[in-house]
Design an enzyme around this catalytic site. Sequence first.
Site, PDB file in Angstrom:
ATOM      1  N   LYS A   1      62.871  95.585  -9.357  1.00  0.00           N
ATOM      2  CA  LYS A   1      62.123  95.293  -8.126  1.00  0.00           C
ATOM      3  C   LYS A   1      62.403  96.346  -7.054  1.00  0.00           C
ATOM      4  CE  LYS A   1      64.058  91.210  -7.976  1.00  0.00           C
ATOM      5  NZ  LYS A   1      64.677  91.187  -9.302  1.00  0.00           N
TER       6      LYS A   1
ATOM      7  N   GLN B   1      66.795  88.392  -7.544  1.00  0.00           N
ATOM      8  CA  GLN B   1      66.912  87.661  -8.818  1.00  0.00           C
ATOM      9  C   GLN B   1      65.514  87.542  -9.451  1.00  0.00           C
ATOM     10  OE1 GLN B   1      68.760  85.898  -5.967  1.00  0.00           O
ATOM     11  NE2 GLN B   1      70.293  87.421  -6.464  1.00  0.00           N
TER      12      GLN B   1
ATOM     13  N   ASP C   1      66.905  91.668 -12.312  1.00  0.00           N
ATOM     14  CA  ASP C   1      67.107  93.032 -12.808  1.00  0.00           C
ATOM     15  C   ASP C   1      65.845  93.629 -13.424  1.00  0.00           C
ATOM     16  OD1 ASP C   1      69.843  92.724 -12.119  1.00  0.00           O
ATOM     17  OD2 ASP C   1      70.168  91.676 -14.003  1.00  0.00           O
TER      18      ASP C   1
ATOM     19  N   GLY D   1      71.550  93.141  -6.633  1.00  0.00           N
ATOM     20  CA  GLY D   1      71.863  94.571  -6.595  1.00  0.00           C
ATOM     21  C   GLY D   1      70.573  95.318  -6.838  1.00  0.00           C
ATOM     22  N   HIS D   2      69.948  95.819  -5.775  1.00  0.00           N
ATOM     23  CA  HIS D   2      68.663  96.512  -5.924  1.00  0.00           C
ATOM     24  C   HIS D   2      68.895  98.018  -5.941  1.00  0.00           C
ATOM     25  CE1 HIS D   2      66.342  92.776  -4.337  1.00  0.00           C
ATOM     26  NE2 HIS D   2      66.829  92.627  -5.542  1.00  0.00           N
TER      27      HIS D   2
HETATM   28  P1  IMP Z   1      75.127  83.407  -8.639  1.00  0.00           P
HETATM   29  O1  IMP Z   1      73.814  83.744  -8.037  1.00  0.00           O
HETATM   30  O2  IMP Z   1      76.211  84.401  -8.359  1.00  0.00           O
HETATM   31  O3  IMP Z   1      75.532  81.992  -8.347  1.00  0.00           O
HETATM   32  O4  IMP Z   1      74.943  83.445 -10.246  1.00  0.00           O
HETATM   33  C1  IMP Z   1      74.117  82.500 -10.924  1.00  0.00           C
HETATM   34  C2  IMP Z   1      73.391  83.170 -12.079  1.00  0.00           C
HETATM   35  O5  IMP Z   1      72.432  84.085 -11.560  1.00  0.00           O
HETATM   36  C3  IMP Z   1      74.294  83.986 -13.012  1.00  0.00           C
HETATM   37  O6  IMP Z   1      73.771  83.908 -14.326  1.00  0.00           O
HETATM   38  C4  IMP Z   1      74.142  85.404 -12.496  1.00  0.00           C
HETATM   39  O7  IMP Z   1      74.411  86.373 -13.475  1.00  0.00           O
HETATM   40  C5  IMP Z   1      72.671  85.393 -12.103  1.00  0.00           C
HETATM   41  N1  IMP Z   1      72.347  86.360 -11.059  1.00  0.00           N
HETATM   42  C6  IMP Z   1      72.604  86.273  -9.736  1.00  0.00           C
HETATM   43  N2  IMP Z   1      72.134  87.356  -9.095  1.00  0.00           N
HETATM   44  C7  IMP Z   1      71.548  88.130 -10.016  1.00  0.00           C
HETATM   45  C8  IMP Z   1      70.841  89.369  -9.953  1.00  0.00           C
HETATM   46  O8  IMP Z   1      70.641  89.973  -8.896  1.00  0.00           O
HETATM   47  N3  IMP Z   1      70.371  89.852 -11.138  1.00  0.00           N
HETATM   48  C9  IMP Z   1      70.533  89.179 -12.311  1.00  0.00           C
HETATM   49  N4  IMP Z   1      71.169  88.025 -12.411  1.00  0.00           N
HETATM   50  C10 IMP Z   1      71.679  87.490 -11.276  1.00  0.00           C
END
Ligand code: IMP
Length: 441
Positions: free
Chosen positions: A16, A224, A13, A40-41
Amino acid sequence: MPNIVVVGTQWGDEGKGKVVDVITPHVNVVVRYQGGNNAGHTVVVGRDKYVLHSIPSGILHRGCRCVVGCGVVIDPGALIDEMESLVRRGVTLDGNLFISKNAHLIMPYHPALDRASEAKLGKRRIGTTGKGVGPAYVDKAARVGIRMVDLLNECLLREKLEVNVAQKNRILREIYDAQTFGVDEILNTYLRYAGWLAPYITDTALLLMKWIDSGYSVLFEGAQGTMLDIDHGTYPFITSSSTTAGGAATGTGVPPTRLDGVLGVSKAYTTRVGGGPFPTEMTGAVAEHIRARGNEYGATTGRPRRCGWFDAVVARYAVRINGLDTVALTKLDVLDQCETVKICTGYRYNGELLTDFPEDENVIAAAEPVYEEVSGWLAPTGGAKNEADLPAKARRYLERLEELIGAPFCLISTGAQREETILCEDSPLLRWFPSVRSSLF
Ligand code: IMP
């Protein structure tokens, strides 16, 4: 033409999407190399806001080719929804979107396993997005995953589904006491998806190398952030992919020798969604203020993001792990009304001062941030066209951050719009894309 990787330097977040959007007019191809629709971009174009989950944000630029690489995990139903919504808004996908044959699929049992496992973890829960990304990567590593190319072979798809559904149903029923799945239902749904997606599925590793050899410039769009990387992040509170720059090569099939530079994106403060250590986390009125001003709510799940001060230990770590050439700093404007701004310069652990990010999860969890306080600028940064237009105290804040992290800034973002971007003096971005100067003014 340069091939540049863009990565998040924090816990995701970082903004990017906006940085990629600013650079895209200067490249020919944008490729996603890891993660899935957990990302989520957000890109704001005039009055229009787009939130992209699986498709590279380059798709918003006419003529830019977009690739979803083999390192990405794809929920085909969610991908088709995203494609349809882009088409409804006038975006052309045909001839612009290419999906790797080898990208693994998120199957309906993956989100079910994701949610069931989280529910069982109690206070050790990760706080995943619940999209099934982790379980899909589990299957990939266990060598039972189903890939994009399998959608094109009904017999093989059924065979692989039978093995997987039998195994997952046992886990869901016996370990989690959760709902189970039927092979035929999944097969029929996924064959319908196959009809939709077939024209886009191809050998993207080959395509990318052909383009690179013919002089195209490729932007690798990370999802991420560094601290969520499966190897280098705050394990186990991470996502399941290689979010750092190294993932750009494995997640696309483009060799590391063809990557020319790495740009990190960092917020002027820090946020994180989900569980896990967060040394500079703040609470109370300041956190509320930053959350509200920065609209710090997850683009995928809507969850409020945890907010914290800028952590220079994390930023230095990101510079080292990714080999960052430069950093784009975003959301400086969110701090405009803070009377004091804090910068974490090190951690105190067991009476010792740590200036390198510790690898041990127990140390990270107990680390106390050591802050340097600077007085806030209490003036808008929004309309600034160059660094000289910024309030003197904001400039000093930026100079101090640069000094602490050991990499020069290339862009400073002071708002969601493309125009709210300052190109730094001697910006390393100009070395790669000299035309950025004219496009930003
Ligand atoms: P997962 O990727 O859904 O397995 O989540 C694992 C961890 O990564 C959790 O803490 C999510 O909140 C975090 N996470 C996954 N995708 C994003 C993103 O795009 N932005 C911020 N945090 C993310």
